[in-house]
Design an enzyme around this catalytic site. Sequence first.
Site, short mmCIF file in Angstrom:
data_model
loop_
_atom_site.label_atom_id
_atom_site.label_comp_id
_atom_site.label_asym_id
_atom_site.label_seq_id
_atom_site.Cartn_x
_atom_site.Cartn_y
_atom_site.Cartn_z
N GLU A 438 0.87 -1.21 -0.10
CA GLU A 438 0.08 -0.05 0.10
C GLU A 438 0.85 1.19 0.15
OE1 GLU A 438 -3.23 -1.62 -0.88
OE2 GLU A 438 -2.86 0.43 -0.72
C1 FAD Z 1 2.77 -10.01 0.61
C2 FAD Z 1 2.50 -8.90 -0.48
C3 FAD Z 1 1.11 -8.60 -0.58
C4 FAD Z 1 0.89 -7.69 -1.72
N1 FAD Z 1 -0.27 -7.49 -2.16
C5 FAD Z 1 -0.62 -6.60 -3.22
C6 FAD Z 1 -2.04 -6.46 -3.90
O1 FAD Z 1 -2.89 -7.09 -3.45
N2 FAD Z 1 -1.90 -5.79 -4.97
C7 FAD Z 1 -0.87 -5.32 -5.60
O2 FAD Z 1 -1.24 -4.57 -6.48
N3 FAD Z 1 0.43 -5.27 -4.97
C8 FAD Z 1 0.40 -5.79 -4.06
N4 FAD Z 1 1.88 -6.06 -3.43
C9 FAD Z 1 2.82 -5.15 -4.07
C10 FAD Z 1 3.16 -4.11 -3.05
O3 FAD Z 1 2.30 -3.23 -3.14
C11 FAD Z 1 4.79 -3.69 -3.62
O4 FAD Z 1 5.61 -4.90 -3.17
C12 FAD Z 1 4.96 -2.15 -2.75
O5 FAD Z 1 4.29 -1.31 -3.70
C13 FAD Z 1 6.46 -1.96 -3.29
O6 FAD Z 1 6.90 -2.05 -4.65
P1 FAD Z 1 8.18 -2.93 -5.13
O7 FAD Z 1 7.95 -4.22 -4.26
O8 FAD Z 1 8.46 -3.15 -6.35
O9 FAD Z 1 9.42 -2.13 -4.40
P2 FAD Z 1 9.89 -0.93 -5.25
O10 FAD Z 1 9.10 -0.03 -5.87
O11 FAD Z 1 11.18 -1.55 -6.13
O12 FAD Z 1 10.90 -0.24 -3.89
C14 FAD Z 1 12.11 -0.73 -3.25
C15 FAD Z 1 12.66 0.44 -2.19
O13 FAD Z 1 12.67 1.49 -2.95
C16 FAD Z 1 12.11 2.76 -2.41
N5 FAD Z 1 11.58 3.46 -3.45
C17 FAD Z 1 11.06 3.21 -4.63
N6 FAD Z 1 10.66 4.37 -5.21
C18 FAD Z 1 11.03 5.59 -4.46
C19 FAD Z 1 11.19 6.72 -4.45
N7 FAD Z 1 10.45 7.41 -5.64
N8 FAD Z 1 11.51 7.52 -3.63
C20 FAD Z 1 12.26 7.00 -2.45
N9 FAD Z 1 12.16 5.78 -2.58
C21 FAD Z 1 11.67 5.02 -3.23
C22 FAD Z 1 11.03 2.03 -1.54
O14 FAD Z 1 10.45 2.65 -0.55
C23 FAD Z 1 11.68 0.70 -1.04
O15 FAD Z 1 12.22 0.96 0.00
C24 FAD Z 1 2.02 -6.86 -2.25
C25 FAD Z 1 3.37 -7.20 -2.13
C26 FAD Z 1 3.63 -8.17 -1.00
C27 FAD Z 1 5.07 -8.61 -0.71
#
Ligand code: FAD
Length: 588
Positions: A438
């Site tokens: 989220e």
């Molecule tokens: C158990 C689980 C359930 C989930 N359920 C859902 C779901 O139902 N539906 C859905 O759509 N998604 C879901 N997700 C996905 C989840 O919302 C994402 O994992 C999350 O939004 C982070 O994206 P990412 O994993 O690609 O991390 P990334 O975006 O790659 O982020 C990696 C790190 O970089 C930082 N970062 C990234 N961009 C920036 C920026 N611009 N400025 C500063 N810092 C930044 C982040 O804060 C983080 O620390 C789920 C994930 C998990 C693990």
Amino acid sequence: MPYRAPEADILFAMRHATGLARAMADGGFAELADGTLEAVITEAGRFATERVAPLLRVGDTAHTPRVDGRVVMPPGWTELYRDWAAAGWNALSGPAEQGGQELPTLLSIATLEMWNSGSMAFAIGPTLTIGAVEAISRHGSEELKGVYLPKLVSGEWMGTMNLTEPQAGSDLAALEARAEPAGDGSFRIFGQKIFITYGDHEMTDNIVHLVLARLPDAPAGTRGISLFLVPKFLVAADGSLGARNDVVCTGIEAKLGIHGSPTCTMVYGEAGGAVGFLIGEANKGLACMFTMMNNARLAVGIQGVAIAEAAMQHAHAYALERRQGRAPGATGKAMSPIVAHPDVRRMLVTGKALTAAARAICYACAFAIDMSRRTEGEAAVAWANRASLITPLAKAFSTDVGIDVANLGIQVFGGMGFIEQSGAPQFLRDARIAAIYEGTNGIQAIDLVTRKLPLAGGGAIAELVADWRGAVAATAGRPEFGETSERLARAIDDLEATVAWFAAPDRDPGEALAGATPFLRLASLVAGTAWLAAGTVEALADGEVDAPGRIALVRFLAENLIGEVAVLKDRVVVGAASLAAAAAVLDA
Ligand SMILES: Cc1cc2nc3c(=O)[nH]c(=O)nc-3n(C[C@H](O)[C@H](O)[C@H](O)COP(=O)(O)OP(=O)(O)OC[C@H]3O[C@@H](n4cnc5c(N)ncnc54)[C@H](O)[C@@H]3O)c2cc1C
């Protein structure tokens, strides 16, 4: 020790940390009057304690394996869900015209806390259904509402939220899923979504996926994203289920916690295209999805409160039984219960105080959402701004508290805290994801300083500051609150100075972004302490007894925990330069 819903604490926070008691005294929230509020909380507390919590370990150990292409839910999970929905809990906040009870968001969030304390892996499923109901109600066509809402509101079907793709997580501009018009008003959806919570299961006979995808020729970036409703089974106009749609779950993630929640890879359109229907306007999908995401952020924040509450109850019970050493002042020869040791007391009281502060913030956010819907004109805008400003605090601070307090819980257990059988590790494993999904907590902090502090030209944060200063006045000259008034006043001064630092016209954006996370914690410590302090004074004035030690908890927050505010201010105001310099080690 099994979880017991803390009904008295929940009712106290609902009534007094938010403004509900005053609003009800003025005749507002009439649907909660005459004991309804108390009755709903008591009933929900009973269900969470007696039905949900006993399945906590079952979900953790059974996981949700995929067997012969079908997702197998943990034993007892389907019956639990169906009984829960049949009892009307899913319909609590749903629109009345679709069979919902349309009760306040505050009540919905308070019950959600209890479902999550019982089992976060269970509660996250219905949380997404509630979000889907909101998005369809606000943006869907009358036809979509008529076909899908009654069953989503009752809980007969569940909803999901499909944003994430392998290359598009925090940055949804990179999203690639496609939607092609089929010529009959419907669309065909193609693409892969990952990490989809409750993406597949057989607890309900249909699942309604809300999916972000791009139309042909859509503009690049976030302005070219549309929202589609894609059912697992196609639905005839009379509501009967038809053929299986072209959407499949191809895998379940093995993960750190919330093992009872299936986290699915979903593939759309491998066999010609999944039938989907546009929700809202083309290319405005992100705005529609935000309806769902804003509420989901608060709903995830409450997961932090819920886990912290459950972890502290669990650790407290252990500390009363486990005996080691002799505490100061112990008489006789027997070993003391570890709860008597000042260091263990410090851990337990810290956990309970942070839980209460985070709860106050989440409930204040829910109340502001309710007020924004119950007022008009400028008042409605002011309440909506207030809710927007509190949302990142509710999401990020509370989920950090969930992790920190679950971690303290393990420490209270000592060696047994490292052993799965004790139950303590599960709280930490489950809590960990809430700071990530989220919108990661880092993204929440950025949202706070870049979009929320400037709301109403700085007027929204100024209104909150004035509100918090009310708690300084309310606790002044009351010895039972110790130094609460003075220390809170100092913390609010630091907060105002930090807000002014962000607002400086020549503030370098990189510096501001570097200070976002410490500022979010700073503001949350002030908010939680102030709302609890003012709420406690109000409850006493209303003749409520000081049970169980609320004044003492406020005093502990003010004298033990919010001293951190001065350090956090420093981290924002002078920290950015040293961070920039030290970052050289990363680029070397
Ligand atoms: C158990 C689980 C359930 C989930 N359920 C859902 C779901 O139902 N539906 C859905 O759509 N998604 C879901 N997700 C996905 C989840 O919302 C994402 O994992 C999350 O939004 C982070 O994206 P990412 O994993 O690609 O991390 P990334 O975006 O790659 O982020 C990696 C790190 O970089 C930082 N970062 C990234 N961009 C920036 C920026 N611009 N400025 C500063 N810092 C930044 C982040 O804060 C983080 O620390 C789920 C994930 C998990 C693990």
